[in-house]
Motif scaffolding. Structure first.
Motif, PDB file in Angstrom:
ATOM      1  N   THR A  16       7.820  13.324  -1.153  1.00 48.55           N
ATOM      2  CA  THR A  16       7.129  13.145  -2.433  1.00 48.55           C
ATOM      3  C   THR A  16       7.208  11.664  -2.821  1.00 48.55           C
ATOM      4  O   THR A  16       7.912  10.891  -2.194  1.00 48.55           O
ATOM      5  CB  THR A  16       7.773  14.023  -3.525  1.00 48.55           C
ATOM      6  OG1 THR A  16       9.175  13.818  -3.474  1.00 48.55           O
ATOM      7  CG2 THR A  16       7.476  15.488  -3.291  1.00 48.55           C
ATOM      8  N   ASP A  17       6.459  11.270  -3.855  1.00 48.48           N
ATOM      9  CA  ASP A  17       6.424   9.856  -4.238  1.00 48.48           C
ATOM     10  C   ASP A  17       7.801   9.391  -4.709  1.00 48.48           C
ATOM     11  O   ASP A  17       8.449  10.075  -5.508  1.00 48.48           O
ATOM     12  CB  ASP A  17       5.401   9.642  -5.360  1.00 48.48           C
ATOM     13  CG  ASP A  17       3.977   9.840  -4.867  1.00 48.48           C
ATOM     14  OD1 ASP A  17       3.792   9.947  -3.636  1.00 48.48           O
ATOM     15  OD2 ASP A  17       3.062   9.883  -5.708  1.00 48.48           O
ATOM     16  N   ASN A  18       8.228   8.237  -4.236  1.00 52.04           N
ATOM     17  CA  ASN A  18       9.559   7.720  -4.577  1.00 52.04           C
ATOM     18  C   ASN A  18       9.601   6.221  -4.340  1.00 52.04           C
ATOM     19  O   ASN A  18       8.724   5.662  -3.674  1.00 52.04           O
ATOM     20  CB  ASN A  18      10.617   8.440  -3.728  1.00 52.04           C
ATOM     21  CG  ASN A  18      10.397   8.194  -2.247  1.00 52.04           C
ATOM     22  OD1 ASN A  18      10.723   7.122  -1.747  1.00 52.04           O
ATOM     23  ND2 ASN A  18       9.806   9.147  -1.540  1.00 52.04           N
ATOM     24  N   ASN A  27       0.832  -1.199   0.000  1.00 51.39           N
ATOM     25  CA  ASN A  27       0.000   0.000   0.000  1.00 51.39           C
ATOM     26  C   ASN A  27       0.873   1.259   0.000  1.00 51.39           C
ATOM     27  O   ASN A  27       1.704   1.463   0.887  1.00 51.39           O
ATOM     28  CB  ASN A  27      -0.902  -0.031   1.240  1.00 51.39           C
ATOM     29  CG  ASN A  27      -1.998   1.004   1.179  1.00 51.39           C
ATOM     30  OD1 ASN A  27      -1.724   2.189   1.033  1.00 51.39           O
ATOM     31  ND2 ASN A  27      -3.235   0.551   1.300  1.00 51.39           N
ATOM     32  N   HIS A  28       0.640   2.081  -1.011  1.00 55.92           N
ATOM     33  CA  HIS A  28       1.402   3.319  -1.198  1.00 55.92           C
ATOM     34  C   HIS A  28       1.389   4.204   0.059  1.00 55.92           C
ATOM     35  O   HIS A  28       2.407   4.778   0.438  1.00 55.92           O
ATOM     36  CB  HIS A  28       0.780   4.058  -2.389  1.00 55.92           C
ATOM     37  CG  HIS A  28       1.357   5.386  -2.683  1.00 55.92           C
ATOM     38  ND1 HIS A  28       2.446   5.551  -3.507  1.00 55.92           N
ATOM     39  CD2 HIS A  28       1.002   6.624  -2.283  1.00 55.92           C
ATOM     40  CE1 HIS A  28       2.719   6.843  -3.599  1.00 55.92           C
ATOM     41  NE2 HIS A  28       1.865   7.514  -2.863  1.00 55.92           N
ATOM     42  N   LEU A  29       0.216   4.323   0.672  1.00 55.72           N
ATOM     43  CA  LEU A  29       0.085   5.248   1.810  1.00 55.72           C
ATOM     44  C   LEU A  29       0.926   4.790   3.008  1.00 55.72           C
ATOM     45  O   LEU A  29       1.560   5.606   3.674  1.00 55.72           O
ATOM     46  CB  LEU A  29      -1.385   5.393   2.207  1.00 55.72           C
ATOM     47  CG  LEU A  29      -2.287   5.978   1.110  1.00 55.72           C
ATOM     48  CD1 LEU A  29      -3.722   6.087   1.599  1.00 55.72           C
ATOM     49  CD2 LEU A  29      -1.800   7.337   0.657  1.00 55.72           C
ATOM     50  N   VAL A  61      -0.447  14.131   2.818  1.00 57.83           N
ATOM     51  CA  VAL A  61      -1.075  15.173   2.012  1.00 57.83           C
ATOM     52  C   VAL A  61      -0.281  15.373   0.727  1.00 57.83           C
ATOM     53  O   VAL A  61       0.915  15.648   0.764  1.00 57.83           O
ATOM     54  CB  VAL A  61      -1.174  16.499   2.797  1.00 57.83           C
ATOM     55  CG1 VAL A  61      -2.447  16.510   3.624  1.00 57.83           C
ATOM     56  CG2 VAL A  61       0.023  16.728   3.699  1.00 57.83           C
ATOM     57  N   SER A  62      -0.963  15.187  -0.403  1.00 49.20           N
ATOM     58  CA  SER A  62      -0.286  15.331  -1.694  1.00 49.20           C
ATOM     59  C   SER A  62      -1.325  15.684  -2.737  1.00 49.20           C
ATOM     60  O   SER A  62      -2.489  15.911  -2.410  1.00 49.20           O
ATOM     61  CB  SER A  62       0.396  14.014  -2.071  1.00 49.20           C
ATOM     62  OG  SER A  62      -0.585  13.095  -2.504  1.00 49.20           O
ATOM     63  N   GLY A  63      -0.901  15.679  -4.009  1.00 47.39           N
ATOM     64  CA  GLY A  63      -1.829  15.940  -5.101  1.00 47.39           C
ATOM     65  C   GLY A  63      -2.817  14.801  -5.285  1.00 47.39           C
ATOM     66  O   GLY A  63      -3.852  14.962  -5.913  1.00 47.39           O
ATOM     67  N   GLY A  64      -2.509  13.635  -4.750  1.00 47.30           N
ATOM     68  CA  GLY A  64      -3.370  12.476  -4.946  1.00 47.30           C
ATOM     69  C   GLY A  64      -4.121  12.031  -3.704  1.00 47.30           C
ATOM     70  O   GLY A  64      -5.086  11.290  -3.807  1.00 47.30           O
ATOM     71  N   HIS A  65      -3.647  12.426  -2.521  1.00 51.28           N
ATOM     72  CA  HIS A  65      -4.340  11.962  -1.316  1.00 51.28           C
ATOM     73  C   HIS A  65      -4.218  12.944  -0.173  1.00 51.28           C
ATOM     74  O   HIS A  65      -3.302  13.755  -0.119  1.00 51.28           O
ATOM     75  CB  HIS A  65      -3.839  10.587  -0.883  1.00 51.28           C
ATOM     76  CG  HIS A  65      -2.399  10.316  -1.211  1.00 51.28           C
ATOM     77  ND1 HIS A  65      -1.378  10.884  -0.540  1.00 51.28           N
ATOM     78  CD2 HIS A  65      -1.832   9.554  -2.185  1.00 51.28           C
ATOM     79  CE1 HIS A  65      -0.224  10.484  -1.061  1.00 51.28           C
ATOM     80  NE2 HIS A  65      -0.465   9.683  -2.065  1.00 51.28           N
ATOM     81  N   SER A  66      -5.174  12.865   0.735  1.00 46.88           N
ATOM     82  CA  SER A  66      -5.146  13.618   1.985  1.00 46.88           C
ATOM     83  C   SER A  66      -5.759  12.688   2.992  1.00 46.88           C
ATOM     84  O   SER A  66      -6.966  12.489   2.983  1.00 46.88           O
ATOM     85  CB  SER A  66      -6.006  14.872   1.894  1.00 46.88           C
ATOM     86  OG  SER A  66      -5.627  15.620   0.769  1.00 46.88           O
ATOM     87  N   GLY A  85       3.630   3.234   2.782  1.00 47.78           N
ATOM     88  CA  GLY A  85       5.011   3.557   2.403  1.00 47.78           C
ATOM     89  C   GLY A  85       5.386   4.981   2.788  1.00 47.78           C
ATOM     90  O   GLY A  85       6.505   5.240   3.239  1.00 47.78           O
ATOM     91  N   HIS A  86       4.421   5.922   2.622  1.00 47.73           N
ATOM     92  CA  HIS A  86       4.697   7.317   2.968  1.00 47.73           C
ATOM     93  C   HIS A  86       5.061   7.490   4.441  1.00 47.73           C
ATOM     94  O   HIS A  86       5.784   8.412   4.805  1.00 47.73           O
ATOM     95  CB  HIS A  86       3.460   8.180   2.679  1.00 47.73           C
ATOM     96  CG  HIS A  86       3.444   8.774   1.296  1.00 47.73           C
ATOM     97  ND1 HIS A  86       4.479   9.526   0.800  1.00 47.73           N
ATOM     98  CD2 HIS A  86       2.497   8.747   0.321  1.00 47.73           C
ATOM     99  CE1 HIS A  86       4.182   9.927  -0.425  1.00 47.73           C
ATOM    100  NE2 HIS A  86       2.987   9.467  -0.752  1.00 47.73           N
ATOM    101  N   VAL A  87       4.517   6.634   5.306  1.00 51.56           N
ATOM    102  CA  VAL A  87       4.813   6.733   6.737  1.00 51.56           C
ATOM    103  C   VAL A  87       6.120   6.004   7.061  1.00 51.56           C
ATOM    104  O   VAL A  87       7.016   6.543   7.714  1.00 51.56           O
ATOM    105  CB  VAL A  87       3.660   6.145   7.585  1.00 51.56           C
ATOM    106  CG1 VAL A  87       4.019   6.208   9.065  1.00 51.56           C
ATOM    107  CG2 VAL A  87       2.363   6.898   7.316  1.00 51.56           C
TER     108      VAL A  87
HETATM  109 ZN   LIG Z   1       1.873   9.598  -2.570  1.00 54.08          ZN
END
Ligand SMILES: [Zn+2]
Lengths: 349, 238
Positions: free
Chosen positions: A309-311, A112-114, A137-142, A116-118
């Motif tokens: 940012t996404d990576n 799950n992408h989200l 918080v990004s262009g694709g999710h909050s 990964g952000h954490v």
């Molecule tokens: Zn993202």
């Protein structure tokens, strides 16, 4: 024995990201972005993003391996974003990951992408606390998440009910004649402006909304209010101060984000807040989050902007954590889903 | 020389393993929405059936066709090639179909793949199966009458029997990995070199009708989708 070497693949939006980690040490974070190709459209065009992913994928993998000083044959497992995201873009990552894992006969984790952000914050600031609130918080999710240290136990507390925070920045930038993507431009312009010049609405903060949408966000009313205000001023022949509008708009967004994030921490007895996503690079958000966390006795963790940012590093970091915890890998035929529930951190079917 | 071939340009996902003239394995799964789910599984199964041979090249159908499927095929093929450090060859899916069809025609003919929106991707071939025009994308009615009167191949051609002098007997179902493999092997053995990647690349995302002429006489392509159409996206008016 060496800790496992994990290659992470991220293609949920417009960044082709390949990250390589050993244990929780970041070895490479190669990103190819198609953001410039989307600028003239004023937003990410899925077909343009998908075409760019196909062309960028192999060179980006090669660059990551070379940066990390490893060969693909050394990799112990592949992790890939299985969702959520743009399905056409996700497919390029998942197809690549399936072929690599199968060709190298190593395990594959569709994650799950989200989450990964954490988890990416572990690469810079050490192991996750036992329990934390993540605000992405990004262009694709909050979204606001409650995440445990094993990263397998994640609950969604709330999310946007309309636009993502980053989308609101893009749309207001367009209203103000600033380029895409809007976030950095609004941030820069706002530094010259008065954030108290105009009081814009704070979405879903009334006591009535608090009952049903305590941790949810809404930015579409704010967007309309800003656009209407600008039009009215122009119609009345007034000069619109772009920095004042930018600063006042940004203040409204950041005020709601931080207020709800702190409330989520306090309500759940959580002492750590982790920020992620492109909007976490916003300077006003960072300052206000720090002030409010300090006041509430909460520890704030924010990855450096490149890891916000996404990576691919964030996907590799999550994959690495799952491998070390002995979590079973995903099957080769897992589906690619544009909507992946937060409760699914690793896809098992 | 063992070639692992795959094609995802149609609703079918097909995989073949070819050793010289001998077909070692062939797997097909028809479902327009499951290319990404089944491709790696079919490859794994085909290699097992083939006895886990050492693969010396990957060949992939690069369309034209539905973009999502093409990208799954091309991205997978590139990844296998990278992991095994072997060449990856793109084959125009219409060309492979034509090579199989040419044996039964004995004259000029045309092949088509569904492009949706009442359009089709098509190319015209001579009696030897060499491409003479295309790939283009058109509504059948827009195609010149003398080309419409040729025999047509491809399942979509059968949908336009009135317009395209296709007979049910003249249609083959979908592009197939067996034909992709045989086509690639033939031109590899003939010594053809894969088309230069950078020159090709510039054509992939921004097609303005130059794809077709740039590809005439070239059989082995770099492994990127042949989109033929530009991305559908409008620049904002304000
Ligand atoms: Zn993202």
């Amino acid at each position: 024995m060496n800790e496992p070497l994990i290659l992470g693949i991220e293609t949920s939006c417009d960044e082709t990201g390949i990250g390589i980690v050993r244990g929780s040490t970041l070895l490479a974070d190669a990103v190819a972005s198609s953001v410039e190709e989307h600028a003239r459209f004023g937003g990410v065009v899925p077909e343009v993003a998908s075409r760019a992913h196909v062309e960028a994928m192999i060179p980006t993998i090669q660059r990551a391996c070379s940066d990390a000083g490893v060969s693909l044959r050394d990799v112990d497992a592949i992790a890939v974003t299985g969702g959520p995201g743009l399905v056409g873009a996700l497919l390029i990552g998942t197809a690549t990951a399936k072929a690599l894992a199968s060709a190298l006969t190593i395990p594959l984790y569709a994650v799950n992408h989200l989450a990964g952000h954490v988890v990416v914050d572990e690469l810079e600031h050490g192991p996750l606390p036992q329990i934390a609130v993540g605000m992405l918080v990004s262009g694709g999710h909050s979204s606001l998440l409650l995440i445990h240290d094993d990263a397998e136990d994640v609950t969604s507390l709330g999310a946007t009910i309309d636009d993502a925070a980053g989308e609101a920045f893009d749309k207001i930038a367009r209203v103000l004649g600033l380029p895409f993507p809007g976030g950095p431009w609004i941030d820069k312009s706002a530094m010259e402006g008065n954030r108290n010049a105009i009081v814009f609405p704070r979405g879903l903060t009334s006591s009535k909304d608090q009952l049903e949408h305590q941790y949810d966000f809404s930015f579409s009313g704010l967007k309309t209010a800003v656009a209407r205000w600008v039009t009215q001023q122009q119609a009345a022949g007034h000069v619109v101060s772009v920095p004042d509008v930018a600063a006042s708009f940004q203040e409204a967004v950041v005020d709601v984000l931080t207020k709800k994030a702190i409330a989520a921490c306090l309500d759940h007895g959580v002492e750590h807040l982790i920020l992620g996503g492109g909007v976490a690079a916003n300077s006003r958000l960072r300052v206000m989050a720090q002030e409010r966390c300090d006041a509430a006795g909460i520890q704030l963790r924010v990855p450096s902007p490149k890891l916000c940012t996404d990576n691919g590093a964030m996907i590799a970091a999550l994959g690495s954590k799952l491998v070390r915890q002995g979590v079973a890998p995903s099957p080769l035929n897992f589906p690619t889903l544009s909507v992946l529930p937060m409760s699914t951190v690793v896809m098992h079917q | 020389m063992v070639i692992l071939a795959m094609d995802t340009s149609s609703p079918a996902t097909s995989v073949a393993v070819l050793h010289g003239d001998v077909l070692l394995a062939h797997e097909v799964h028809v479902d327009a929405r499951s290319h990404a789910e089944v491709l790696a599984v079919l490859v794994q199964r085909a290699l097992k059936v083939a006895g886990e041979p050492d693969v010396s090249a990957i060949a992939v159908g690069v369309g034209p066709g539905a973009y999502t499927g093409l990208r799954v095929g091309v991205s997978s093929a590139q990844a296998y090639g990278l992991a095994w450090n072997i060449p990856v060859i793109g084959v125009c899916s219409l060309d492979a179909m034509a090579r199989a069809a040419a044996e039964s025609v004995g004259g000029s003919f045309a092949c088509a793949i569904d492009a949706r929106r009442k359009e089709m991707y098509w190319a015209q071939y001579d009696a030897d199966g060499q491409r003479r025009a295309g790939p283009h994308v058109n509504r059948p009615g827009e195609i010149a009458a003398e080309i419409r009167q040729l025999p047509w191949f491809g399942d979509i051609a059968a949908s336009y029997l009135e317009l395209l002098h296709a007979s049910a007997a003249d249609t083959v179902a979908y592009p197939d990995a067996r034909d992709i493999a045989r086509f690639a092997l033939h031109y590899l053995q003939a010594g053809e070199i894969i088309a230069d990647a950078p020159a090709e690349l510039s054509l992939h995302g921004h097609d303005d009708g130059t794809t077709a002429s740039a590809l005439l006489g070239q059989h082995l392509l770099s492994p990127y989708p042949l989109y033929v159409r530009r991305p559908d996206a409008a620049e904002p008016t304000k």
